[in-house]
Design a protein around this motif. Structure first.
Motif, PDB file in Angstrom:
ATOM      1  N   VAL A 214      38.256   5.969  38.309  1.00 18.04           N
ATOM      2  CA  VAL A 214      36.802   6.094  38.280  1.00 18.04           C
ATOM      3  C   VAL A 214      36.183   4.779  37.821  1.00 18.04           C
ATOM      4  N   PHE A 215      36.752   4.205  36.753  1.00 15.49           N
ATOM      5  CA  PHE A 215      36.212   2.948  36.238  1.00 15.49           C
ATOM      6  C   PHE A 215      36.444   1.802  37.225  1.00 15.49           C
ATOM      7  N   LEU A 216      37.633   1.769  37.815  1.00 21.91           N
ATOM      8  CA  LEU A 216      37.932   0.706  38.776  1.00 21.91           C
ATOM      9  C   LEU A 216      37.005   0.804  39.981  1.00 21.91           C
ATOM     10  N   MET A 217      36.761   2.023  40.408  1.00 21.49           N
ATOM     11  CA  MET A 217      35.893   2.245  41.570  1.00 21.49           C
ATOM     12  C   MET A 217      34.480   1.747  41.282  1.00 21.49           C
ATOM     13  N   VAL A 218      33.953   2.136  40.113  1.00 22.26           N
ATOM     14  CA  VAL A 218      32.603   1.700  39.766  1.00 22.26           C
ATOM     15  C   VAL A 218      32.570   0.176  39.637  1.00 22.26           C
ATOM     16  N   GLY A 219      33.596  -0.377  38.992  1.00 21.53           N
ATOM     17  CA  GLY A 219      33.628  -1.808  38.745  1.00 21.53           C
ATOM     18  C   GLY A 219      33.742  -2.623  40.013  1.00 21.53           C
ATOM     19  N   TYR A 220      34.815  -2.438  40.741  1.00 21.63           N
ATOM     20  CA  TYR A 220      34.983  -3.229  41.957  1.00 21.63           C
ATOM     21  C   TYR A 220      34.006  -2.779  43.039  1.00 21.63           C
ATOM     22  N   GLY A 221      33.622  -1.482  42.992  1.00 19.73           N
ATOM     23  CA  GLY A 221      32.636  -0.986  43.955  1.00 19.73           C
ATOM     24  C   GLY A 221      31.308  -1.711  43.833  1.00 19.73           C
ATOM     25  N   LEU A 257      36.908  -5.529  47.886  1.00 29.61           N
ATOM     26  CA  LEU A 257      37.477  -4.343  48.526  1.00 29.61           C
ATOM     27  C   LEU A 257      38.998  -4.390  48.461  1.00 29.61           C
ATOM     28  N   TYR A 258      39.530  -5.594  48.616  1.00 26.70           N
ATOM     29  CA  TYR A 258      40.984  -5.782  48.502  1.00 26.70           C
ATOM     30  C   TYR A 258      41.475  -5.287  47.143  1.00 26.70           C
ATOM     31  N   ALA A 259      40.760  -5.684  46.072  1.00 24.06           N
ATOM     32  CA  ALA A 259      41.155  -5.267  44.721  1.00 24.06           C
ATOM     33  C   ALA A 259      41.144  -3.750  44.614  1.00 24.06           C
ATOM     34  N   LEU A 260      40.114  -3.163  45.175  1.00 23.64           N
ATOM     35  CA  LEU A 260      39.978  -1.709  45.115  1.00 23.64           C
ATOM     36  C   LEU A 260      41.124  -1.022  45.853  1.00 23.64           C
ATOM     37  N   VAL A 261      41.472  -1.550  47.017  1.00 23.49           N
ATOM     38  CA  VAL A 261      42.519  -0.920  47.826  1.00 23.49           C
ATOM     39  C   VAL A 261      43.875  -1.028  47.126  1.00 23.49           C
ATOM     40  N   ARG A 262      44.118  -2.178  46.501  1.00 26.52           N
ATOM     41  CA  ARG A 262      45.367  -2.333  45.739  1.00 26.52           C
ATOM     42  C   ARG A 262      45.446  -1.287  44.631  1.00 26.52           C
ATOM     43  N   CYS A 263      44.336  -1.096  43.921  1.00 28.45           N
ATOM     44  CA  CYS A 263      44.327  -0.117  42.830  1.00 28.45           C
ATOM     45  C   CYS A 263      44.504   1.289  43.375  1.00 28.45           C
ATOM     46  N   LYS A 264      43.880   1.545  44.517  1.00 33.89           N
ATOM     47  CA  LYS A 264      43.992   2.876  45.114  1.00 33.89           C
ATOM     48  C   LYS A 264      45.448   3.211  45.426  1.00 33.89           C
ATOM     49  N   ALA A 265      46.191   2.215  45.925  1.00 37.67           N
ATOM     50  CA  ALA A 265      47.592   2.456  46.270  1.00 37.67           C
ATOM     51  C   ALA A 265      48.376   2.917  45.045  1.00 37.67           C
ATOM     52  N   ILE A 266      48.104   2.312  43.893  1.00 38.94           N
ATOM     53  CA  ILE A 266      48.808   2.706  42.670  1.00 38.94           C
ATOM     54  C   ILE A 266      48.409   4.119  42.252  1.00 38.94           C
ATOM     55  N   VAL A 267      47.111   4.380  42.259  1.00 39.28           N
ATOM     56  CA  VAL A 267      46.623   5.681  41.802  1.00 39.28           C
ATOM     57  C   VAL A 267      47.137   6.797  42.716  1.00 39.28           C
ATOM     58  N   ASP A 268      47.089   6.557  44.032  1.00 40.74           N
ATOM     59  CA  ASP A 268      47.605   7.556  44.968  1.00 40.74           C
ATOM     60  C   ASP A 268      49.076   7.841  44.736  1.00 40.74           C
ATOM     61  N   GLY A 269      49.818   6.771  44.436  1.00 36.39           N
ATOM     62  CA  GLY A 269      51.244   6.940  44.183  1.00 36.39           C
ATOM     63  C   GLY A 269      51.509   7.798  42.965  1.00 36.39           C
ATOM     64  N   SER A 270      50.595   7.760  42.016  1.00 32.11           N
ATOM     65  CA  SER A 270      50.778   8.523  40.792  1.00 32.11           C
ATOM     66  C   SER A 270      50.318   9.969  40.932  1.00 32.11           C
ATOM     67  N   THR A 271      49.131  10.161  41.516  1.00 34.09           N
ATOM     68  CA  THR A 271      48.588  11.521  41.537  1.00 34.09           C
ATOM     69  C   THR A 271      49.169  12.378  42.660  1.00 34.09           C
ATOM     70  N   HIS A 272      49.695  11.740  43.700  1.00 32.51           N
ATOM     71  CA  HIS A 272      50.208  12.443  44.885  1.00 32.51           C
ATOM     72  C   HIS A 272      49.161  13.310  45.545  1.00 32.51           C
ATOM     73  N   THR A 273      47.909  13.019  45.303  1.00 34.85           N
ATOM     74  CA  THR A 273      46.858  13.756  46.001  1.00 34.85           C
ATOM     75  C   THR A 273      46.007  12.751  46.747  1.00 34.85           C
ATOM     76  N   HIS A 274      44.945  13.259  47.345  1.00 35.85           N
ATOM     77  CA  HIS A 274      44.056  12.367  48.079  1.00 35.85           C
ATOM     78  C   HIS A 274      42.829  12.034  47.237  1.00 35.85           C
ATOM     79  N   TYR A 275      43.016  12.106  45.921  1.00 32.84           N
ATOM     80  CA  TYR A 275      41.908  11.971  44.975  1.00 32.84           C
ATOM     81  C   TYR A 275      41.161  10.643  45.132  1.00 32.84           C
ATOM     82  N   ALA A 276      41.891   9.534  45.016  1.00 33.59           N
ATOM     83  CA  ALA A 276      41.243   8.219  45.099  1.00 33.59           C
ATOM     84  C   ALA A 276      40.604   8.031  46.472  1.00 33.59           C
TER      85      ALA A 276
END
Lengths: 482, 221
Positions: A214-221, A257-276
């Motif tokens: 959430v914080f990364l999204m707001v920040g890099y967003g 956007l690149y930074a955001l996508v990199r972070c998304k890959a990590i978060v998705d790997g952890s939550t195993h959902t489509h949350y990010a």
């Protein structure tokens, strides 16, 4: 080795240009520096193309298909922008809009900005990524206020404060990320390396990572310019010098956007959902709609095209959020073609507003008769940016729409509405500017041909035929992001 | 020092950091604001050193000294010099609706605690409630930037936010890698340089540092 050159050249050029100052050959040094950076970028890309992803400098740098293509794009657009800015800034100097110190500052900061973006792309450390992003903001803040007009200072202040606040949220997200990673990877620098994070992402604590995102999204967003965090973007783009608008729009948004996508890959790997992904899709679709409707009411030409940037960043964010092979491929392609088309448009916009001494669209007329390159360049640029075939943006938008029909059909009406409104808005505004008789106050002037022609040629070529190496590159990048 | 004493000292310092954040929220005099900011930096620096001692992470000492040099000495000095030069030392700002601002601040603290609750449960560290306080400090800094209209005050709000982030980075996680902390410190320094230039630009262009006047850029209609 090319990696080192790629980073050292812009930094070195920044120092040199700070000393060279307002001398006659400063723009040429600027061009030479950017060209050397571009050559190093190509060399690095060839290395990665033949040998695959690589780690360098004690794991401090990481280069794979995803970031190397963005690094090449960044160095390419910065080179063409340097070529464009030679004539443009010289004329601004003659008009007295920039002074002696302004020129010195402009050249040095331009190179520092390129360095910051390249560092952002190539570093493996998520913390350093944040630092470089902040540096990229800081180096452009005073460029936005270069003209020292009240509106320029207001825009720069807004940019400084809003992006500062935004990026602070991203740092908090990074701290949370480290907090989670440290338990798995042990403390110290290794726990912030992206390669380590992605490898052990499934062992990271999902609750912390969801909060971090959430914080990364707001920040890099904020830096991507996504609605509702976009307020700084149109102001900063419209009040700064046009070469800066071109690199902000064409490059900085991509890097964020690149930074955001990199972070998304990590978060998705952890939550195993489509949350990010869902969060990104939400931000994306709102950005597309709000930007499209805002396009309709613009009067300032640079403001209008900066809203168009918000719209396109929305499309790319949406597609990355959607995920899947086709959508991610489309998003990568979209980042490439939007960056080229938009910076090319800003080049023509810069010339057009210099010819008329205004950015008011009602007063800009008869561009094709006045200067065919500027007129046709803007016309074709606008056609490309609204997604008309045969330009590359049509291909990428088509891919994204196809994937959306398959995976998220409910989003289709919103997406199409946004695209249609943007199409109508841009055309309605651009057509009267390029057509018609030359108004008496229009001045003819020499323009830089090469940047516009090169950019449009690539956008067109990618739309007609996808080069094999680019295709393979994107496929590799898609694999990384899965 | 046993672990409970350390935890209590750190919690006390965290409370002081939060208290100074609230103080800044309602302080009207710019001079007083800079004082509060310096105090916040001092609490931060001491707390970092204690965490470093308790956890045996010696690189936190460097962070602590860095904080002391940057946030307690250098930045307040620069700010003081700037307001002296700009002749706004005695300027008093009108702060609208102090009770309401305070209440929003308290709400933000509660919000931060509830937001970081899942993280806190997982944490086994001495510093478990620090993350909530750090987030609250960030949020209050943000609130300050929204409610204040003076350029210098906004910047102090920004720096207070940065303090909160630094607090999260050093105390909640026993310190980020040194390269990151150094990088952040450099960024803050560059930011200080830039806002210094800005103050002069704004002052000469608008004849005052009130950012309320900067409202020319609006959507065309």
């Amino acid at each position: 080795m090319p990696l080192l050159i790629l980073l050292v050249v812009p930094l070195f050029a920044a120092v040199v240009l700070a000393f060279v100052g307002d001398r006659k050959y400063a723009p040429e040094i600027n061009i030479a520096g950017s060209a050397a950076t571009f050559i190093a970028g190509i060399a690095l890309a060839l290395d990665v193309y033949t040998d695959g992803p690589m780690l360098a400098g004690n794991k401090f740098f990481f280069v794979d298909a995803f970031n190397v293509y963005l690094a090449v794009l960044t160095s390419f657009v910065s080179m063409t922008t340097a070529i464009f800015s030679r004539r443009y800034m010289r004329r601004e100097r003659e008009h007295g809009r920039v002074g002696h110190w302004g020129m010195r500052f402009y050249h040095a900061m331009f190179q520092l900005f390129i360095f910051a973006m390249l560092l952002c792309l190539l570093t493996n450390n998520v913390g350093v990524l944040w630092i470089a992003m902040e540096l990229a903001t800081l180096s452009t803040v005073l460029l936005v206020s270069l003209y020292r007009t009240p509106t320029a200072i207001e825009a720069a202040w807004k940019y400084f404060i809003l992006c500062g606040v935004g990026i602070a949220q991203a740092l908090f997200g990074t701290v949370l990320l480290y907090f989670a990673a440290e338990k798995v990877l042990g403390e110290g620098g290794d726990a912030l390396l992206w390669t380590n994070l992605i490898q052990s992402s499934s062992r990271l604590e999902p609750t912390i990572l969801s909060l971090a995102f959430v914080f990364l999204m707001v920040g890099y967003g904020t830096k991507v310019g996504l609605v509702p965090l976009h307020n700084w973007l149109p102001d900063a783009h419209s009040e700064g010098p046009t070469p800066i608008s071109a690199v902000l729009s064409g490059l900085l948004l991509n890097v964020a956007l690149y930074a955001l996508v990199r972070c998304k890959a990590i978060v998705d790997g952890s939550t195993h959902t489509h949350y990010a992904g869902n969060i990104m899709m939400g931000f994306g679709i709102i950005s597309i709609l709000v930007a499209a409707f805002s396009l309709l009411r613009q009067k300032d030409i640079k403001r209008m095209f900066s809203y168009s940037s918000i719209e396109h960043m929305g499309i790319a964010t949406f597609a990355f959020g959607l995920g899947g092979h086709i959508a991610t491929y489309g998003a990568l392609l979209h980042m490439l073609v939007h960056s080229l088309a938009k910076s090319s448009i800003f080049f023509t916009v810069g010339h057009a507003s210099q010819m008329h001494r205004t950015q008011d669209m009602d007063k800009i007329k008869g561009l094709i008769r006045g200067n065919p390159l500027v007129g046709w360049g803007m016309m074709f640029g606008a056609m490309a940016i609204v997604g008309m075939p045969p330009f590359g943006i049509f291909t990428s938008e088509f891919l994204i729409l196809t994937a959306t029909i398959k995976d998220a059909p409910l989003m289709i009406p919103f997406l199409l509405l946004g695209l249609a409104v943007a199409f109508a808005a841009v055309f309605r505004k651009v057509q009267p500017m390029v057509a018609g008789e030359i108004p008496p106050y229009q001045k003819s002037m020499k323009v830089a041909h090469l940047p516009v022609l090169l950019h449009m040629a690539i956008v067109l070529a990618v739309g007609l035929y996808m080069p094999i190496f680019l295709n393979q590159w994107f496929h590799k990048a898609v694999q990384i992001l899965k | 020092m046993d672990i409970h004493t350390t935890a209590q000292i750190i919690n006390f310092l965290a409370a002081m950091v939060l208290l100074t954040a609230f103080g800044m929220l309602v302080q009207r005099r710019i001079y007083g604001l800079i004082h509060l900011f310096a105090w916040q930096g001092l609490f931060l620096s001491v707390s970092t050193a204690i965490v470093g001692y308790a956890a045996g992470r010696h690189h936190l000492y460097i962070s602590s000294v860095l904080t002391l040099a940057l946030k307690v000495i250098l930045l307040p000095y620069i700010l003081n010099a700037l307001i002296h030069k700009l002749k706004i030392r005695k300027e008093i700002e009108t702060v609208v609706n102090v009770p309401l601002t305070m209440l929003i601040g308290i709400a933000l603290v509660i919000f931060s605690y509830s937001l970081t609750a899942p993280v806190r449960e997982m944490s086994t560290l001495v510093t478990r409630s620090i993350l909530a306080i750090a987030l609250a400090t960030v949020m209050i800094g943000l609130l300050m930037m929204i409610t204040r209209r003076h350029a210098v005050t906004q910047i102090i709000g920004f720096l207070a936010m940065e303090n909160g982030l630094f607090f999260a980075a050093t105390s909640a996680t026993y310190g980020m890698p040194l390269v990151v902390e150094l990088g952040v410190a450099i960024d803050v320094l560059i930011a200080a340089f830039i806002f210094g230039i800005f103050f002069f630009h704004i002052n000469t262009t608008f004849d005052s540092l009130d950012v309320e006047q900067m409202a020319r850029l609006k959507e065309g209609d």
